[in-house]
Scaffold this motif. Structure first.
Motif, PDB file in Angstrom:
ATOM      1  N   THR A  55       0.831  -1.198   0.000  1.00 30.75           N
ATOM      2  CA  THR A  55       0.000   0.000   0.000  1.00 30.75           C
ATOM      3  C   THR A  55       0.868   1.253   0.000  1.00 30.75           C
ATOM      4  O   THR A  55       2.028   1.232   0.428  1.00 30.75           O
ATOM      5  CB  THR A  55      -0.940   0.020   1.224  1.00 30.75           C
ATOM      6  OG1 THR A  55      -1.723   1.230   1.191  1.00 30.75           O
ATOM      7  CG2 THR A  55      -0.182  -0.043   2.539  1.00 30.75           C
ATOM      8  N   SER A  95      -0.386   3.669   1.694  1.00 27.68           N
ATOM      9  CA  SER A  95      -1.146   4.300   2.769  1.00 27.68           C
ATOM     10  C   SER A  95      -0.357   4.302   4.072  1.00 27.68           C
ATOM     11  O   SER A  95      -0.126   3.231   4.654  1.00 27.68           O
ATOM     12  CB  SER A  95      -2.458   3.539   2.965  1.00 27.68           C
ATOM     13  OG  SER A  95      -3.226   4.156   3.971  1.00 27.68           O
ATOM     14  N   GLN A 130      -8.236   7.759  10.954  1.00 27.66           N
ATOM     15  CA  GLN A 130      -7.858   7.476   9.565  1.00 27.66           C
ATOM     16  C   GLN A 130      -9.087   7.609   8.682  1.00 27.66           C
ATOM     17  O   GLN A 130     -10.130   8.076   9.135  1.00 27.66           O
ATOM     18  CB  GLN A 130      -7.149   6.128   9.422  1.00 27.66           C
ATOM     19  CG  GLN A 130      -7.925   4.900   9.813  1.00 27.66           C
ATOM     20  CD  GLN A 130      -7.074   3.634   9.681  1.00 27.66           C
ATOM     21  OE1 GLN A 130      -6.462   3.213  10.646  1.00 27.66           O
ATOM     22  NE2 GLN A 130      -7.040   3.031   8.514  1.00 27.66           N
ATOM     23  N   GLY A 131      -8.950   7.195   7.411  1.00 34.93           N
ATOM     24  CA  GLY A 131     -10.028   7.441   6.450  1.00 34.93           C
ATOM     25  C   GLY A 131     -11.309   6.693   6.754  1.00 34.93           C
ATOM     26  O   GLY A 131     -12.409   7.237   6.670  1.00 34.93           O
ATOM     27  N   ARG A 132     -11.176   5.406   7.115  1.00 33.91           N
ATOM     28  CA  ARG A 132     -12.393   4.616   7.345  1.00 33.91           C
ATOM     29  C   ARG A 132     -13.125   5.106   8.593  1.00 33.91           C
ATOM     30  O   ARG A 132     -14.337   4.923   8.711  1.00 33.91           O
ATOM     31  CB  ARG A 132     -12.055   3.128   7.426  1.00 33.91           C
ATOM     32  CG  ARG A 132     -11.263   2.718   8.622  1.00 33.91           C
ATOM     33  CD  ARG A 132     -10.566   1.395   8.391  1.00 33.91           C
ATOM     34  NE  ARG A 132      -9.503   1.525   7.404  1.00 33.91           N
ATOM     35  CZ  ARG A 132      -8.768   0.498   6.953  1.00 33.91           C
ATOM     36  NH1 ARG A 132      -8.992  -0.710   7.384  1.00 33.91           N
ATOM     37  NH2 ARG A 132      -7.817   0.700   6.072  1.00 33.91           N
ATOM     38  N   GLU A 187     -15.271   7.744   7.412  1.00 38.07           N
ATOM     39  CA  GLU A 187     -16.466   7.137   6.791  1.00 38.07           C
ATOM     40  C   GLU A 187     -17.453   6.701   7.871  1.00 38.07           C
ATOM     41  O   GLU A 187     -18.661   6.945   7.762  1.00 38.07           O
ATOM     42  CB  GLU A 187     -16.047   5.909   5.963  1.00 38.07           C
ATOM     43  CG  GLU A 187     -15.247   6.275   4.723  1.00 38.07           C
ATOM     44  CD  GLU A 187     -14.502   5.080   4.106  1.00 38.07           C
ATOM     45  OE1 GLU A 187     -14.548   3.960   4.673  1.00 38.07           O
ATOM     46  OE2 GLU A 187     -13.860   5.283   3.064  1.00 38.07           O
ATOM     47  N   THR A 190     -13.373  -0.180   2.032  1.00 38.88           N
ATOM     48  CA  THR A 190     -13.875   0.215   3.364  1.00 38.88           C
ATOM     49  C   THR A 190     -15.126   1.085   3.217  1.00 38.88           C
ATOM     50  O   THR A 190     -16.031   1.043   4.055  1.00 38.88           O
ATOM     51  CB  THR A 190     -12.829   0.991   4.193  1.00 38.88           C
ATOM     52  OG1 THR A 190     -12.473   2.191   3.498  1.00 38.88           O
ATOM     53  CG2 THR A 190     -11.578   0.176   4.443  1.00 38.88           C
ATOM     54  N   THR A 235     -14.801   9.218  -5.581  1.00 40.89           N
ATOM     55  CA  THR A 235     -13.461   8.907  -5.093  1.00 40.89           C
ATOM     56  C   THR A 235     -12.421   9.478  -6.057  1.00 40.89           C
ATOM     57  O   THR A 235     -12.431   9.159  -7.245  1.00 40.89           O
ATOM     58  CB  THR A 235     -13.301   7.376  -4.964  1.00 40.89           C
ATOM     59  OG1 THR A 235     -14.399   6.884  -4.196  1.00 40.89           O
ATOM     60  CG2 THR A 235     -12.003   7.020  -4.274  1.00 40.89           C
ATOM     61  N   ASN A 257      -9.329   4.680  -6.683  1.00 42.55           N
ATOM     62  CA  ASN A 257      -8.390   3.609  -6.352  1.00 42.55           C
ATOM     63  C   ASN A 257      -8.792   2.301  -7.015  1.00 42.55           C
ATOM     64  O   ASN A 257      -7.994   1.661  -7.712  1.00 42.55           O
ATOM     65  CB  ASN A 257      -8.377   3.471  -4.815  1.00 42.55           C
ATOM     66  CG  ASN A 257      -7.310   2.527  -4.301  1.00 42.55           C
ATOM     67  OD1 ASN A 257      -6.528   1.981  -5.060  1.00 42.55           O
ATOM     68  ND2 ASN A 257      -7.279   2.334  -3.005  1.00 42.55           N
ATOM     69  N   ALA A 301      -8.732  10.672  -0.551  1.00 39.54           N
ATOM     70  CA  ALA A 301      -7.415  10.161  -0.159  1.00 39.54           C
ATOM     71  C   ALA A 301      -6.299  10.637  -1.094  1.00 39.54           C
ATOM     72  O   ALA A 301      -5.235  11.046  -0.651  1.00 39.54           O
ATOM     73  CB  ALA A 301      -7.450   8.637  -0.106  1.00 39.54           C
ATOM     74  N   ARG A 302      -6.562  10.606  -2.416  1.00 37.20           N
ATOM     75  CA  ARG A 302      -5.501  10.950  -3.377  1.00 37.20           C
ATOM     76  C   ARG A 302      -5.910  12.145  -4.244  1.00 37.20           C
ATOM     77  O   ARG A 302      -5.709  12.160  -5.452  1.00 37.20           O
ATOM     78  CB  ARG A 302      -5.158   9.711  -4.203  1.00 37.20           C
ATOM     79  CG  ARG A 302      -4.703   8.540  -3.320  1.00 37.20           C
ATOM     80  CD  ARG A 302      -4.360   7.288  -4.092  1.00 37.20           C
ATOM     81  NE  ARG A 302      -3.980   6.208  -3.190  1.00 37.20           N
ATOM     82  CZ  ARG A 302      -4.850   5.385  -2.595  1.00 37.20           C
ATOM     83  NH1 ARG A 302      -6.146   5.511  -2.802  1.00 37.20           N
ATOM     84  NH2 ARG A 302      -4.414   4.447  -1.783  1.00 37.20           N
TER      85      ARG A 302
HETATM   86  N1  F0G Z   1     -10.772   5.719   0.511  1.00 39.18           N
HETATM   87  C1  F0G Z   1      -9.839   5.327  -0.373  1.00 39.18           C
HETATM   88  C2  F0G Z   1      -9.955   5.729  -1.801  1.00 39.18           C
HETATM   89  C3  F0G Z   1      -8.764   4.545   0.054  1.00 39.18           C
HETATM   90  O1  F0G Z   1      -7.845   4.162  -0.817  1.00 39.18           O
HETATM   91  C4  F0G Z   1      -8.669   4.201   1.436  1.00 39.18           C
HETATM   92  C5  F0G Z   1      -7.575   3.383   1.921  1.00 39.18           C
HETATM   93  C6  F0G Z   1      -9.670   4.643   2.305  1.00 39.18           C
HETATM   94  C7  F0G Z   1     -10.701   5.401   1.807  1.00 39.18           C
HETATM   95  C8  F0G Z   1      -9.647   4.297   3.772  1.00 39.18           C
HETATM   96  O2  F0G Z   1      -8.644   4.984   4.410  1.00 39.18           O
HETATM   97  O3  F0G Z   1      -7.018   3.265   5.208  1.00 39.18           O
HETATM   98  O4  F0G Z   1      -7.053   5.567   6.150  1.00 39.18           O
HETATM   99  O5  F0G Z   1      -8.853   3.980   6.677  1.00 39.18           O
HETATM  100  N2  F0G Z   1      -6.794   2.772   1.173  1.00 39.18           N
HETATM  101  C9  F0G Z   1      -5.640   1.990   1.542  1.00 39.18           C
HETATM  102  C10 F0G Z   1      -5.088   1.329   0.321  1.00 39.18           C
HETATM  103  C11 F0G Z   1      -5.821   1.061   2.688  1.00 39.18           C
HETATM  104  O6  F0G Z   1      -4.175   0.510   0.464  1.00 39.18           O
HETATM  105  O7  F0G Z   1      -5.518   1.650  -0.785  1.00 39.18           O
HETATM  106  P1  F0G Z   1      -7.850   4.412   5.692  1.00 39.18           P
END
Ligand code: F0G
Length: 458
Positions: free
Chosen positions: A50, A52, A99-101, A104, A126, A181, A185, A216-217
């Motif tokens: 990752t 991340s 973190q991101g999730r 969410e 997630t 998104t 991803n 995220a990106r």
């Molecule tokens: N949204 C996207 C587009 C992501 O790629 C990720 C995490 C998340 C939300 C959740 O964020 O990990 O901080 O809780 N992506 C990582 C990956 C895990 O390897 O693509 P998170």
């Protein structure tokens, strides 16, 4: 001659990584039940699991750690992060999350009810998990071109507006928001164009729907807009980012990506009322509204990272490194999602391993092969990650079966990329001899890829 791009940094500290033998790796991956997440990092030579939380912070970010204010309420670090989020992204309200999730979890607890539909462009796992956990349905409205790996569409993360409008019309009152998104991803780190973001917002306004960006990106998305979309070539990344977020009502952020920190996230809001409602869940799940699961020092580093992550020279070096790996793999005819993604190369396991049946998890099979070949760890973005259908309990076979090679930010050199390319090329040469894959012996009911256990199929 034009001077080539080069990394706008030099290396001040290094971390040693360990080589191993094929025999060692065969034993380790068997012990890990053929799940790459179960390997110890010391058993991995080049870790592309990752991007991340795996990037290298700058000297300025490390010095910001020392200035962190660890007060429970009202820390200066909170205000530093608030200023950066307002200045760079344009959101006047925000909640920190770990973190991101977690972002969410908090936002979806506020907005999603059982039976709802959440349209978007190939939701991340997630995101989808948090939607399905609430007995709602994620509806994928990505353009068809995204699923054809040879199609060179410059914005394969785009939403098909006809698909979106159809879903919105059909389920109108059951749609609390649309989630986009950036970059996408799941589709292969593919960007969404500014035109598409603008059109989505227009459609959302027509039906009175909120728009959330899963961000995220986002900076990598802005880089692609600058180099691929007419009218943006002379704008700065920060100008482009500002316009992108002008089309969103809220954002969820995994700061572990484009804010270049090891841990952290947040939710950005424009509406104070939704911010208020979400604050209740933030306090329950994450922490008080001025820290929400983050240390003060981490909020400082995040604020600094948002600034560095939205600089053109940094983004160019980062995305060109991904393209360097992509180009070397193309030289060896390795099939992959094209154009190259912003954060990763997505190798197409369907084409790569034609003799392995899909019931044997082709992408997982290729991921394990790559680990054994070179100690390189990628990740499966295929059938295992797609989970079973919540209704029928059958495997969901996605259109694409990928092994993702995600490149951490500012972490590896192009020599590492060369090593990875040769390792994959070696497997590609003997691809026809690989005829069997793996069977699942244990799986969790949701997000199974993290803990799945497998054995060799016969
Ligand atoms: N949204 C996207 C587009 C992501 O790629 C990720 C995490 C998340 C939300 C959740 O964020 O990990 O901080 O809780 N992506 C990582 C990956 C895990 O390897 O693509 P998170």
């Amino acid at each position: 001659m034009n001077l080539p791009y080069a990394e706008p940094f030099k290396i001040k500290m290094v971390e040693n990584i360990k080589k191993s033998t094929k025999e060692e790796r065969k034993a380790w991956i068997e012990q890990a039940k053929y799940n790459l997440f179960n390997l110890k990092s010391s058993q991995v030579f080049i870790d592309l699991l990752t991007d991340s939380g795996t990037g290298a912070m700058s000297d300025k970010q490390w010095s910001e750690l020392m200035l962190g204010d660890e007060s429970y309420a009202g820390a200066s670090s909170f205000y530093k992060m608030k200023d950066a989020i307002f200045k760079i992204l344009g959101f006047p309200y925000f909640l920190p999350t770990h973190q991101g999730r977690a972002a969410e979890n908090v936002l979806f607890s506020t907005l999603i009810k059982s039976g709802d539909f959440i349209p978007g462009n190939s939701h991340f796992d997630t995101t989808k998990g948090h939607i399905e956990f609430r007995k709602a349905t994620a509806v994928d409205c990505t353009i068809d071109e995204a699923f054809d790996i040879e199609n060179m569409h410059p914005f394969k993360g785009n939403v098909d507006l006809n698909k979106l409008e159809e879903v919105v019309k059909k389920h109108n009152e059951k749609i609390p928001f649309i989630i986009i998104t950036i970059t996408c991803n799941t589709a292969g780190g593919q960007p969404v164009s500014m035109q598409n973001l603008r059109d989505i917002k227009k459609l959302a306004e027509k039906y009175n729907k909120l728009v959330v960006f899963d961000s995220a990106r986002f900076a990598e998305n802005a880089y692609f807009i600058k180099i691929r979309e007419k009218g943006y070539e002379n704008k700065t990344i920060k100008e482009i980012v500002k316009e992108m977020f002008s089309y969103a009502d809220m954002m969820t952020m995994s700061s572990k990506k484009d804010a270049i920190v090891n841990m952290g996230g947040f939710i950005g809001f424009k509406d104070p009322e939704i911010y208020r409602q979400a604050s209740v869940f933030n306090i329950m799940f994450e922490g008080f509204v001025t820290y929400g699961g983050m240390s003060g020092r981490d909020m400082n580093a995040l604020a600094q990272g948002l600034d560095e992550g939205t600089e053109f020279d940094y983004l160019q070096a980062r995305i060109e490194q991904v393209a360097y790996l992509g180009q070397r793999l193309l030289d060896f005819n390795v099939p992959m999602q094209k154009p190259f993604g912003g954060h990763a190369i997505f190798v197409d396991a369907n084409k790569f391993l034609p003799n392995v049946p899909r019931e044997h998890y082709k992408a997982q099979t290729l991921g394990v092969e790559l680990y054994i070949e070179g100690g390189v760890r990628g990740v499966e973005i295929g059938t295992i990650m797609a989970d079973r259908d919540p209704e029928t309990k059958q495997n969901r076979y996605p259109k694409n079966e990928f092994v993702r090679l995600a490149i951490p930010r500012r972490t590896y050199t192009n020599n590492h990329m060369e090593y990875v390319a040769i390792a994959l090329a070696n497997i590609y040469e003997r691809r026809n001899e690989i005829k069997t894959g793996y069977e699942i012996t244990y799986e969790a009911p949701i997000l199974r890829h993290f803990t799945v256990e497998l054995k060799k199929a016969r």
